[in-house]
Every structure is written in C-alpha cells, then in structure tokens.
Motif scaffolding. Structure first.
Motif, PDB file in Angstrom:
ATOM      1  N   GLN A  67       1.027  -1.367   0.162  1.00  0.00           N
ATOM      2  CA  GLN A  67      -0.001  -0.115   0.152  1.00  0.00           C
ATOM      3  C   GLN A  67       1.011   1.460   0.350  1.00  0.00           C
ATOM      4  N   ALA A  68       1.895   0.974  -1.121  1.00  0.00           N
ATOM      5  CA  ALA A  68       3.389   2.385  -1.296  1.00  0.00           C
ATOM      6  C   ALA A  68       2.256   3.552  -1.960  1.00  0.00           C
ATOM      7  N   THR A  69       2.673   4.645  -1.922  1.00  0.00           N
ATOM      8  CA  THR A  69       2.631   5.882  -2.734  1.00  0.00           C
ATOM      9  C   THR A  69       3.635   6.232  -3.360  1.00  0.00           C
ATOM     10  N   VAL A  70       3.461   5.952  -4.818  1.00  0.00           N
ATOM     11  CA  VAL A  70       4.635   5.679  -5.771  1.00  0.00           C
ATOM     12  C   VAL A  70       4.517   7.224  -5.950  1.00  0.00           C
ATOM     13  N   ILE A  71       6.213   7.660  -5.887  1.00  0.00           N
ATOM     14  CA  ILE A  71       7.067   9.022  -6.553  1.00  0.00           C
ATOM     15  C   ILE A  71       6.661   8.901  -8.155  1.00  0.00           C
ATOM     16  N   SER A  72       6.223   9.602  -9.052  1.00  0.00           N
ATOM     17  CA  SER A  72       6.970   9.286 -10.511  1.00  0.00           C
ATOM     18  C   SER A  72       6.527  11.041 -11.185  1.00  0.00           C
ATOM     19  N   THR A  73       6.726  10.473 -12.636  1.00  0.00           N
ATOM     20  CA  THR A  73       6.647  11.259 -13.242  1.00  0.00           C
ATOM     21  C   THR A  73       4.903  11.339 -13.171  1.00  0.00           C
ATOM     22  N   TYR A  74       4.166  12.582 -14.025  1.00  0.00           N
ATOM     23  CA  TYR A  74       2.629  12.458 -14.021  1.00  0.00           C
ATOM     24  C   TYR A  74       2.341  11.417 -14.831  1.00  0.00           C
ATOM     25  N   GLU A  75       3.067  10.823 -15.790  1.00  0.00           N
ATOM     26  CA  GLU A  75       2.170  10.620 -16.850  1.00  0.00           C
ATOM     27  C   GLU A  75       2.443   8.557 -16.156  1.00  0.00           C
ATOM     28  N   ILE A  76       3.260   8.633 -15.393  1.00  0.00           N
ATOM     29  CA  ILE A  76       4.098   7.619 -15.208  1.00  0.00           C
ATOM     30  C   ILE A  76       3.198   7.005 -13.959  1.00  0.00           C
ATOM     31  N   CYS A  77       2.797   7.458 -13.149  1.00  0.00           N
ATOM     32  CA  CYS A  77       1.997   7.774 -12.139  1.00  0.00           C
ATOM     33  C   CYS A  77       0.393   7.168 -12.277  1.00  0.00           C
ATOM     34  N   GLU A  78      -0.943   7.784 -13.415  1.00  0.00           N
ATOM     35  CA  GLU A  78      -1.382   7.699 -14.280  1.00  0.00           C
ATOM     36  C   GLU A  78      -1.526   6.466 -15.229  1.00  0.00           C
ATOM     37  N   TRP A  79      -0.795   5.771 -15.217  1.00  0.00           N
ATOM     38  CA  TRP A  79      -0.457   4.338 -15.799  1.00  0.00           C
ATOM     39  C   TRP A  79      -0.547   3.784 -14.196  1.00  0.00           C
ATOM     40  N   LEU A  80       0.352   3.784 -13.898  1.00  0.00           N
ATOM     41  CA  LEU A  80       0.124   2.759 -13.442  1.00  0.00           C
ATOM     42  C   LEU A  80      -1.150   2.854 -12.087  1.00  0.00           C
ATOM     43  N   ALA A  81      -1.651   4.502 -12.022  1.00  0.00           N
ATOM     44  CA  ALA A  81      -3.036   3.634 -11.759  1.00  0.00           C
ATOM     45  C   ALA A  81      -4.117   2.904 -12.147  1.00  0.00           C
ATOM     46  N   LYS A  82      -3.905   3.556 -13.210  1.00  0.00           N
ATOM     47  CA  LYS A  82      -5.203   2.234 -13.941  1.00  0.00           C
ATOM     48  C   LYS A  82      -4.284   0.792 -14.090  1.00  0.00           C
ATOM     49  N   ARG A  83      -3.721   0.882 -13.182  1.00  0.00           N
ATOM     50  CA  ARG A  83      -3.144  -0.743 -13.507  1.00  0.00           C
ATOM     51  C   ARG A  83      -3.562  -0.767 -11.885  1.00  0.00           C
ATOM     52  N   GLY A  84      -3.920  -0.251 -11.144  1.00  0.00           N
ATOM     53  CA  GLY A  84      -4.818  -0.730  -9.809  1.00  0.00           C
ATOM     54  C   GLY A  84      -4.067   0.153  -8.852  1.00  0.00           C
ATOM     55  N   VAL A  85      -2.935   0.707  -8.774  1.00  0.00           N
ATOM     56  CA  VAL A  85      -2.279   1.195  -7.850  1.00  0.00           C
ATOM     57  C   VAL A  85      -2.811   2.302  -7.208  1.00  0.00           C
TER      58      VAL A  85
END
Length: 228
Positions: A67-85
């Motif tokens: 249940q960690a928070t990912v810190i990255s570029t906006y695009e990578i965060c959006e991509w990971l969010a769509k994958r359930g992060v």
C-alpha cells in the motif's frame, strides 16, 4: 537518526530514513544481480525515475503489496493508477514536494522513457532528496549535462551516478559529472548488470580519488552506506 542507503544492484536502492522506507527504481525479480526479490521489500514509498523495464519492473508489485505511494512523473503515475495502484504522487521536472520523510525534487535527466507496454512515460528524471542528514542526488539514467553544476550548488552529501556507458554516461562523462556536482561522496551504479555495461568500478573510483576531492564509495549489490 541515521539514514541508511542499501544498493540493490543496477539502479535500485532501498533508503531507510526518518522512520520511513523508500525503494527507488525497483528492478529485482528479473535482475541478474539483485540480492533480494520484490516480495522481500517493505516500503512506504516507491520512487520511479522513468518507464524502462529495468527501473519500473517491480514498482507495481511492491506498491500493491505494501500500500505504498508511488512518486514519479505524472504520466507514469497515471499509467500505474490504471493498473490498480491506489496511491500515487505525480510530479514533473523542477518540481518539489515535502513528504513525511523529507523533500523530493525532480531533476532533469537526459534519457528516454517508454513504459513496458509501449505507452508514453513522459520525460526521464532524477531525484534530489533533502533528508535529515543531507542532500542525496540520484542521477538515475542520464547522459552528462551542464546543468549538473546547478544541482551541485545545492551542497550534496552524496551522489549516485551511472557509469555503465551505452545507455547512460560512461566512466569519462561520469567523472566530469563528479566535477560538476562536487558531492562529498559518490557511488557508481548502473554498471556490471550485463556484459554490455561492464565497467571497472574500482578503477573509476581511483580516478575520482586522484582527480577530485570527492570520496568514491564502491558498493556490491546488497551493501549499504550510512549518512549521519
């Protein structure tokens, strides 16, 4: 409280600071040199510099398991969010934000960024962390660039620089980077994972010793250094 930085091979790090565990660019399960696998990593935050598989491969697994928070570029965060992060914090070059463990600034990196499925990963980045024991610069995957001099003006306690060549700076450019950055200590990374990026890290460290006033620290995968 001391900050401990454990090199997990290639461009991966586990940082323990201020009671918080942070994993940077986790490439563990398929890495030929990583001393641990992703299921062994406990972290509250995951930092991802860019989208190439050898830096993001295990970010999703670790984020979901912890249940960690990912810190990255906006695009990578959006991509990971769509994958359930569920927890992400998108940033962009030059931006900074204060987290419970310290301040994170996203720095430029001269590199490309494409996600494993071919999606656009935004721009590649590095990270400047302001921690209780000083400022740590993770150049991540990059070529040499003149504005490293500006990053050096921050007063760096430690810099982690790629020296593997082919995909990033090689030894010569990384040595020039040390001269631009003037950190107290430097650690060579992103080398000897595969034959294509094989380098003599000890010979490079010896050149740093002879040509600069910077202390070069050579780590083997799994080894740590402590900032106090």
């Amino acid at each position: 409280m001391a900050t401990e930085l454990q090199w997990l091979g290639h461009g991966s790090w586990l940082i323990q600071t201020n009671g918080t565990r942070i994993v940077l660019d986790p490439f563990l399960d398929d890495s030929p040199v990583a001393p641990v696998k992703s299921h062994q990593v406990q972290a509250e935050y995951v930092l991802v510099s860019h989208g190439h598989f050898d830096h993001i491969a295990d970010a999703e697994k670790i984020a979901k398991a912890n249940q960690a928070t990912v810190i990255s570029t906006y695009e990578i965060c959006e991509w990971l969010a769509k994958r359930g992060v569920e927890k992400t914090h998108g940033m962009n070059i030059g931006g900074s934000y204060t987290f419970p463990f310290g301040r994170v600034k996203m720095t430029p990196a001269v590199h490309t960024s494409m996600l494993p499925d071919g999606s656009y990963g935004g721009v590649a980045a590095g990270f400047l962390l302001t921690l209780p024991e000083g400022k740590v610069y993770f150049a991540c995957d990059t070529g040499l660039f003149l504005d490293m001099q500006l990053i050096g003006q921050e007063g760096l306690t430690l810099a982690a620089l790629p020296i593997g060549d082919n995909f990033t700076m090689g030894p010569e450019d990384a040595l020039q980077a040390v001269k631009f950055l003037h950190p107290k200590m430097v650690v060579p990374v992103h080398a000897n994972t595969w034959p294509l990026i094989a380098q003599d890290v000890h010979a490079w460290a010896e050149r740093v010793y002879k040509e600069t006033a910077v202390k070069a620290v050579v780590l083997e995968p799994g080894e740590s250094l402590t900032l106090q």
